[in-house]
Design an enzyme around this catalytic site. Structure first.
Site, PDB file in Angstrom:
ATOM      1  N   GLY A  71       9.684   2.240   3.996  1.00  0.00           N
ATOM      2  CA  GLY A  71       9.794   2.612   2.595  1.00  0.00           C
ATOM      3  C   GLY A  71      10.523   3.929   2.396  1.00  0.00           C
ATOM      4  N   THR A  72      10.352   4.864   3.332  1.00  0.00           N
ATOM      5  CA  THR A  72      11.019   6.161   3.217  1.00  0.00           C
ATOM      6  C   THR A  72      12.533   5.995   3.256  1.00  0.00           C
ATOM      7  OG1 THR A  72       9.149   7.366   4.173  1.00  0.00           O
ATOM      8  CG2 THR A  72      11.314   8.415   4.301  1.00  0.00           C
ATOM      9  N   ASN A 140       0.215   6.580  -4.850  1.00  0.00           N
ATOM     10  CA  ASN A 140      -0.466   6.350  -3.582  1.00  0.00           C
ATOM     11  C   ASN A 140      -1.802   7.066  -3.473  1.00  0.00           C
ATOM     12  OD1 ASN A 140       1.681   8.484  -3.538  1.00  0.00           O
ATOM     13  ND2 ASN A 140       0.628   9.066  -1.657  1.00  0.00           N
ATOM     14  N   GLN A 168       3.158   0.934  -2.798  1.00  0.00           N
ATOM     15  CA  GLN A 168       1.724   0.691  -2.971  1.00  0.00           C
ATOM     16  C   GLN A 168       1.442  -0.499  -3.885  1.00  0.00           C
ATOM     17  OE1 GLN A 168      -0.666   1.939  -1.286  1.00  0.00           O
ATOM     18  NE2 GLN A 168       0.348   3.668  -0.322  1.00  0.00           N
ATOM     19  N   SER A 188       7.525  -1.498   1.741  1.00  0.00           N
ATOM     20  CA  SER A 188       7.166  -1.165   3.118  1.00  0.00           C
ATOM     21  C   SER A 188       6.260  -2.245   3.675  1.00  0.00           C
ATOM     22  CB  SER A 188       6.453   0.186   3.172  1.00  0.00           C
ATOM     23  OG  SER A 188       6.064   0.491   4.500  1.00  0.00           O
ATOM     24  N   ALA A 189       6.548  -2.701   4.893  1.00  0.00           N
ATOM     25  CA  ALA A 189       5.793  -3.809   5.476  1.00  0.00           C
ATOM     26  C   ALA A 189       4.350  -3.453   5.794  1.00  0.00           C
ATOM     27  CB  ALA A 189       6.497  -4.299   6.739  1.00  0.00           C
ATOM     28  N   HIS A 190       4.127  -2.247   6.326  1.00  0.00           N
ATOM     29  CA  HIS A 190       2.789  -1.961   6.847  1.00  0.00           C
ATOM     30  C   HIS A 190       1.753  -1.721   5.760  1.00  0.00           C
ATOM     31  CE1 HIS A 190       2.320   2.585   6.644  1.00  0.00           C
ATOM     32  NE2 HIS A 190       3.601   2.464   6.341  1.00  0.00           N
ATOM     33  N   THR A 226      21.606  -2.882  14.310  1.00  0.00           N
ATOM     34  CA  THR A 226      21.049  -4.207  14.588  1.00  0.00           C
ATOM     35  C   THR A 226      19.678  -4.332  13.944  1.00  0.00           C
ATOM     36  OG1 THR A 226      22.239  -4.336  16.681  1.00  0.00           O
ATOM     37  CG2 THR A 226      20.346  -5.798  16.411  1.00  0.00           C
ATOM     38  N   CYS A 313       0.705  10.473   4.811  1.00  0.00           N
ATOM     39  CA  CYS A 313       2.081  10.332   5.304  1.00  0.00           C
ATOM     40  C   CYS A 313       2.740  11.668   5.602  1.00  0.00           C
ATOM     41  CB  CYS A 313       2.915   9.563   4.280  1.00  0.00           C
ATOM     42  SG  CYS A 313       2.272   7.926   3.895  1.00  0.00           S
TER      43      CYS A 313
END
Length: 373
Positions: A71-72, A140, A168, A188-190, A226, A313
């Protein structure tokens, strides 16, 4: 010892089983997605499937999704690549946005953390055509939701672009980038049960975006390097699961409300931030007068409860919350707040333990105050 009650989903969420399975399969296959041979085409197909899954989570077309390292990076790409000379944001944005554009115009928020729309209008009247507005969908720390559609209408009126950090909000709320009127949006995936180290940026079709990371021209020239096939596949699987289980957040909201009811019943020494605003269904930001946030985090950790003080974070740094300071300037409550964030694995027993541990902490703090009087 009983298992830890994990109440820090806003920091990172547990990996979903479907993400683990998808990533395990991707680990066993070889192929660079830029290669034209069979294994390369198979890798490309896996990435494109994930792109479609992530796009569906936010009501977007697959070709509008650019994969990043998180996300950053997604926010930095939006802010630096959009080509607008001026950035306007709110005072409660995530550090990923504030640090990317330290000279941005920061607009005030009210006591619930909601952007002052009159201040935004004034800022856009000054130079809207050269402005990118960046406002998070959900905070957040407090969970407060910004009026994104109203903000989007203002930006369109003055010819500005709108970016939203939805890290979020995604997976907790139904999102539709087209209906909301967004130009750019970070993911963001996590935060949704995928792996750390992968994210995405939505880029409205027709919007020019200059690459910040150049090289081989991957991601249609918008982000070279990649692609992280394994992480992207896990992101896609998590996005699909998050989309299918959006209704479960009503159950999580009931758990959050039960915790907050106990906080309110404990006595006058506690405060729930943004309680009067629309919020994420899982987030409580609670202060306990006279007890520093990090002290509470440690005490709850010893009781087997995992929570945060403010954002998690910032590499373990302990400092006053700029979010709470912006909502209530100078208040001591900015140093005595913790964030409780529940999720899809949270159950009634978790909230029982959380309430017992927090109320014990409250009672001890109250007793210490009485003895010092």
């Amino acid at each position: 010892m009983p298992a830890t009650v994990y109440a820090d989903y806003n920091a990172t969420a547990p990996l979903r089983d479907v993400a683990v399975e998808a990533m395990s399969g991707a680990m066993r296959s070889v192929g660079n997605p830029s290669s034209v041979h069979g294994p390369g085409r198979t890798a490309r197909a896996a990435i494109e499937k994930a792109r479609a899954q992530v796009a569906a989570l936010i009501g977007a077309a697959p070709q509008t999704i650019v994969f990043t390292s998180g996300g950053t990076e997604a926010s930095a790409l939006a802010l630096k690549g959009a080509g607008r000379r001026r950035v306007v944001t709110s005072a409660v944005e995530h550090e990923a946005v504030l640090a990317a554009v330290p000279d941005a115009v920061r607009l005030p928020v009210d006591a619930n953390g909601i952007l002052d729309l009159d201040a935004l209008r004034s800022a856009l009247e000054a130079d809207g055509g050269e402005t990118l507005v960046s406002v998070q969908w959900a905070n957040n720390e407090t969970g407060a939701l910004q009026p994104i559609e109203e903000i989007a209408a203002l930006t369109r009126t003055f010819g500005a672009l709108l970016h939203s950090d939805a890290v979020q909000a995604a997976g907790k709320l139904p999102l539709d980038v087209t209906a909301a009127g967004l130009d750019l949006l970070s993911l963001s995936a996590h935060k949704i049960g995928g792996p750390a180290g992968v994210g995405a940026l939505y880029v409205r079709e027709g919007l020019d975006l200059a690459a910040v990371q150049t090289g081989g021209g991957q991601e249609k020239g918008r982000r070279s390097g990649t692609e992280n096939k394994i992480g992207i596949v896990g992101f896609g699987a998590a996005a699909g699961a998050a989309r299918e289980t959006l209704a479960d957040w009503d159950r999580v909201a009931a758990l959050r409300d039960r915790f907050e009811a106990a906080v309110r019943a404990a006595g006058p020494g506690a405060r729930i931030f943004s309680a009067a605003a629309p919020r994420l269904p899982n987030t409580s930001c609670v202060s306990l007068s006279g007890v520093r946030g990090e002290t509470q985090v440690i005490a709850l950790d010893l009781a087997g409860i995992a929570v945060s003080s403010g954002s998690a974070c910032s590499s373990g740094k302990v400092r006053r919350s700029h979010v709470l300071d912006a909502m209530d300037p100078g208040s001591a409550d900015a140093e005595t707040a913790i964030r409780v964030s529940l999720g899809w694995e949270s159950i009634d027993e978790d909230v029982d333990r959380l309430v017992d541990a927090w109320c014990d902490l409250y009672n001890r703090a109250s007793a210490d105050t009485e003895r010092s009087v």
